[in-house]
Enzyme design. Structure first.
Site, short mmCIF file in Angstrom:
data_model
loop_
_atom_site.label_atom_id
_atom_site.label_comp_id
_atom_site.label_asym_id
_atom_site.label_seq_id
_atom_site.Cartn_x
_atom_site.Cartn_y
_atom_site.Cartn_z
N ILE A 157 22.39 4.45 -34.42
CA ILE A 157 22.33 4.08 -33.35
C ILE A 157 23.54 4.40 -32.65
O ILE A 157 22.82 3.77 -31.42
CB ILE A 157 23.05 2.50 -33.69
CG1 ILE A 157 21.87 2.47 -35.36
CG2 ILE A 157 22.84 1.29 -33.02
CD1 ILE A 157 22.11 0.68 -36.00
N ASP A 176 34.69 8.05 -32.61
CA ASP A 176 34.48 8.16 -34.07
C ASP A 176 34.78 9.22 -34.96
O ASP A 176 35.50 10.73 -34.47
CB ASP A 176 32.80 8.84 -33.36
CG ASP A 176 31.71 8.67 -35.36
OD1 ASP A 176 32.66 8.83 -36.65
OD2 ASP A 176 31.10 8.03 -35.40
N CYS A 207 30.17 0.99 -35.08
CA CYS A 207 30.60 1.46 -36.85
C CYS A 207 30.59 0.66 -37.86
O CYS A 207 29.94 -0.64 -37.45
CB CYS A 207 32.23 2.05 -36.17
SG CYS A 207 33.28 0.80 -35.97
N PRO A 208 30.25 1.16 -39.00
CA PRO A 208 30.26 0.18 -40.06
C PRO A 208 31.45 -0.98 -40.22
O PRO A 208 32.96 -0.09 -40.28
CB PRO A 208 29.99 0.88 -41.33
CG PRO A 208 30.63 2.77 -41.24
CD PRO A 208 30.76 2.65 -39.66
N THR A 234 26.69 -5.45 -32.04
CA THR A 234 25.65 -5.46 -32.83
C THR A 234 25.97 -4.74 -34.12
O THR A 234 24.96 -4.40 -34.79
CB THR A 234 24.98 -4.90 -31.66
OG1 THR A 234 24.44 -3.33 -31.64
CG2 THR A 234 24.10 -5.67 -30.95
N ARG A 236 28.94 -5.50 -37.53
CA ARG A 236 28.93 -6.28 -37.36
C ARG A 236 30.29 -7.66 -37.17
O ARG A 236 30.84 -6.79 -36.99
CB ARG A 236 29.42 -5.89 -39.02
CG ARG A 236 28.47 -5.26 -40.16
CD ARG A 236 27.73 -6.43 -40.36
NE ARG A 236 26.23 -5.76 -41.54
CZ ARG A 236 25.39 -5.26 -41.25
NH1 ARG A 236 24.90 -5.41 -39.51
NH2 ARG A 236 24.36 -4.54 -41.82
N ASP A 260 25.59 -9.75 -31.51
CA ASP A 260 24.36 -10.45 -32.49
C ASP A 260 24.55 -10.51 -33.79
O ASP A 260 23.88 -10.89 -34.47
CB ASP A 260 23.41 -8.67 -32.55
CG ASP A 260 22.39 -9.28 -32.82
OD1 ASP A 260 21.38 -10.09 -32.63
OD2 ASP A 260 21.75 -8.12 -34.33
N GLU A 265 28.35 -15.47 -39.64
CA GLU A 265 27.02 -15.70 -39.33
C GLU A 265 26.36 -16.12 -40.90
O GLU A 265 24.99 -17.14 -40.62
CB GLU A 265 26.28 -14.41 -38.97
CG GLU A 265 26.73 -13.47 -40.04
CD GLU A 265 25.75 -12.14 -39.33
OE1 GLU A 265 26.61 -11.91 -37.85
OE2 GLU A 265 24.34 -11.81 -39.87
N HIS A 297 21.80 -11.75 -35.19
CA HIS A 297 21.67 -11.06 -35.85
C HIS A 297 19.71 -10.59 -35.68
O HIS A 297 19.26 -10.73 -37.19
CB HIS A 297 21.60 -11.03 -37.55
CG HIS A 297 22.17 -9.84 -38.01
ND1 HIS A 297 23.21 -10.16 -38.99
CD2 HIS A 297 21.94 -8.85 -38.04
CE1 HIS A 297 23.02 -8.57 -39.95
NE2 HIS A 297 22.47 -7.67 -38.78
P1 NAI Z 1 25.70 5.20 -39.59
O1 NAI Z 1 26.15 5.38 -40.31
O2 NAI Z 1 24.80 6.02 -38.98
O3 NAI Z 1 26.90 5.79 -38.06
C1 NAI Z 1 28.25 5.44 -39.09
C2 NAI Z 1 29.22 5.87 -37.52
O4 NAI Z 1 30.61 5.12 -37.43
C3 NAI Z 1 29.46 7.25 -38.46
O5 NAI Z 1 29.42 8.33 -37.13
C4 NAI Z 1 31.03 6.39 -38.33
O6 NAI Z 1 31.26 8.78 -38.73
C5 NAI Z 1 31.24 5.96 -37.63
N1 NAI Z 1 32.70 5.43 -38.58
C6 NAI Z 1 33.29 5.49 -39.28
N2 NAI Z 1 34.03 4.91 -38.79
C7 NAI Z 1 34.75 4.67 -38.07
C8 NAI Z 1 35.74 4.42 -36.80
N3 NAI Z 1 36.96 3.66 -37.98
N4 NAI Z 1 35.25 3.78 -35.40
C9 NAI Z 1 34.80 4.61 -34.86
N5 NAI Z 1 33.39 5.08 -35.37
C10 NAI Z 1 33.28 4.88 -36.98
O7 NAI Z 1 25.01 3.93 -39.04
P2 NAI Z 1 24.59 3.63 -38.03
O8 NAI Z 1 23.08 3.76 -38.40
O9 NAI Z 1 23.97 3.98 -36.27
O10 NAI Z 1 24.43 1.94 -38.31
C11 NAI Z 1 25.93 1.28 -37.54
C12 NAI Z 1 26.00 -0.11 -38.30
O11 NAI Z 1 25.38 -0.98 -37.11
C13 NAI Z 1 25.97 -0.23 -39.58
O12 NAI Z 1 26.89 -0.32 -40.68
C14 NAI Z 1 25.39 -1.73 -39.49
O13 NAI Z 1 26.69 -2.41 -39.58
C15 NAI Z 1 25.17 -1.71 -37.97
N6 NAI Z 1 23.88 -2.63 -38.20
C16 NAI Z 1 23.35 -3.55 -37.13
C17 NAI Z 1 21.90 -4.02 -36.95
C18 NAI Z 1 21.90 -5.05 -36.01
O14 NAI Z 1 20.86 -5.70 -36.35
N7 NAI Z 1 22.20 -5.76 -35.59
C19 NAI Z 1 20.66 -3.42 -38.02
C20 NAI Z 1 21.37 -2.81 -38.31
C21 NAI Z 1 22.72 -1.89 -38.47
#
Ligand code: NAI
Length: 333
Positions: A157, A176, A207-208, A234, A236, A260, A265, A297
């Site tokens: 994302i 990251d 980030c997660p 957007t 968590r 978001d 929530e 969300h």
């Molecule tokens: P992803 O796993 O592809 O990317 C997450 C990135 O965060 C990775 O590159 C990881 O190395 C990095 N990361 C881990 N710890 C970190 C830190 N301390 N500082 C900086 N970066 C760090 O995940 P994706 O698909 O990009 O999703 C990211 C997050 O978006 C999800 O974990 C979820 O919480 C959230 N999300 C929100 C949605 C919404 O509707 N609002 C929908 C889908 C996901």
């Protein structure tokens, strides 16, 4: 297999049923509107799977209750898995699956929409014009071209968001622990979180949520940000300390806030509460501020994303039934 779907909304049912039909209807669903809890776990069909969304909390007591029903698989219809106690699941012998990527662009585009709305006060202009108020006072915006955008987390994302903001002519900083070559090729410069916060006009969190990232944006982090910064979350809710953010908005350190997701929530989002009194005073305070834009969300909520979520969920269930392991497993470290 038998699948008990928690937190079912009409759109979940429509997209999951359609994906199941396209796959030849291998699975049987029990649709529950209730959220998963130790009590509602007793409704799960024995020996089957449960399908959960982001606010179904699969903590140790809920997992113990699912284990008592001999549930074998938790299939998350989401990418984030912070709501599941993975070690409790492993101890109970319950496998966990998720949908790792369904439409990163859906979330990235919503994030960009929040940036544009806040930068040009579109959310306020919409209301004003409907009331016949065409005055521009208070609507002075910022031009995005040339501004610095700090992307925290350049996974799927974050990278999609960086691409969009690059298109607007923004300068890109990122933080990251696992830098991406693709992001670097876009012109993203990786820096420490402290440097990102100090150098960004816009900070966006992708980030997660983990114990390490919980409240990563707290009072100390806010104090390091540029005065008037735009903060967008957007990711968590608990990535930010909401009380500290409200103080930042009151002092003017934070100039714009787009959310978001929200720490608490689970008691608010995905339901129509328009006839009730919101009891969460922190959230209610946020709603009073003109420079705050909140969506419930919604960033994932596109036709493409719901189709992909449903198809991957069906594939996870089918792989588990056929081979004993879901396609996209999440395991405790
Ligand atoms: P992803 O796993 O592809 O990317 C997450 C990135 O965060 C990775 O590159 C990881 O190395 C990095 N990361 C881990 N710890 C970190 C830190 N301390 N500082 C900086 N970066 C760090 O995940 P994706 O698909 O990009 O999703 C990211 C997050 O978006 C999800 O974990 C979820 O919480 C959230 N999300 C929100 C949605 C919404 O509707 N609002 C929908 C889908 C996901």
């Amino acid at each position: 297999m038998d699948v008990t779907v928690y937190s079912t909304r009409p759109y979940d049912r429509a997209f999951l049923a359609a994906a199941n039909d396209r796959a030849g209807a291998p699975h049987r669903f029990l649709w529950l509107e209730a959220r998963l809890s130790p009590e509602t776990a007793s409704l799960a069909t024995p020996e089957g799977a449960v399908c959960l969304f982001v606010n179904d909390i699969a903590d140790a007591p809920a997992i113990a209750a699912l284990a008592a029903r001999r549930v074998r698989l938790i299939a998350l219809r989401a990418s984030g898995f912070n709501s599941v106690d993975l070690s409790a699941a492993r101890t109970a012998g319950i496998r966990v699956a998720r949908v790792p990527a369904y439409s990163p662009e859906a979330v990235a585009e919503h994030t960009a929409g929040m940036v544009l709305s806040l930068a040009r006060h579109l959310h306020r202009a919409f209301v004003r014009v409907r009331e016949g108020n065409f005055a521009l006072d208070g609507l002075l915006g910022i031009t995005l071209a040339g501004r610095s955008v700090g992307v925290v987390g350049t996974g799927r994302i974050g990278l999609a968001f960086a691409r969009i903001m690059r298109g607007f002519g923004c300068r890109l900083l990122a933080h990251d622990p696992a830098p991406s070559a693709e992001a670097e090729a876009l012109g993203v410069r990786y820096v420490s979180l402290t440097e990102l916060l100090a150098g960004s006009d816009i900070v966006s969190l992708h980030c997660p949520l983990t114990p390490q990232t919980h409240h990563m944006i707290d009072a100390a982090a806010i104090a390091r940000m540029k005065p008037g910064v735009m903060l967008i979350n957007t990711g968590r809710g608990a990535l930010v300390d909401t009380a500290a953010v409200i103080e930042g908005l009151k002092s003017g350190r934070i100039g714009h806030l787009g959310l978001d997701v929200y720490e608490e929530e689970a008691d608010l989002f995905f339901a129509d509460l328009s006839n009730t009194v919101i009891r969460d005073d922190v959230f209610a305070r946020l709603l009073t501020l003109p420079n705050v834009l909140i969506t419930g969300h919604q960033a994932f909520f596109t036709e493409e994303a719901l189709t992909a979520i449903a198809e991957t969920t069906i594939a996870n269930l089918s792989a588990f039934e056929a081979q004993g392991a879901p396609l996209h497993e999440v395991a405790a470290e």
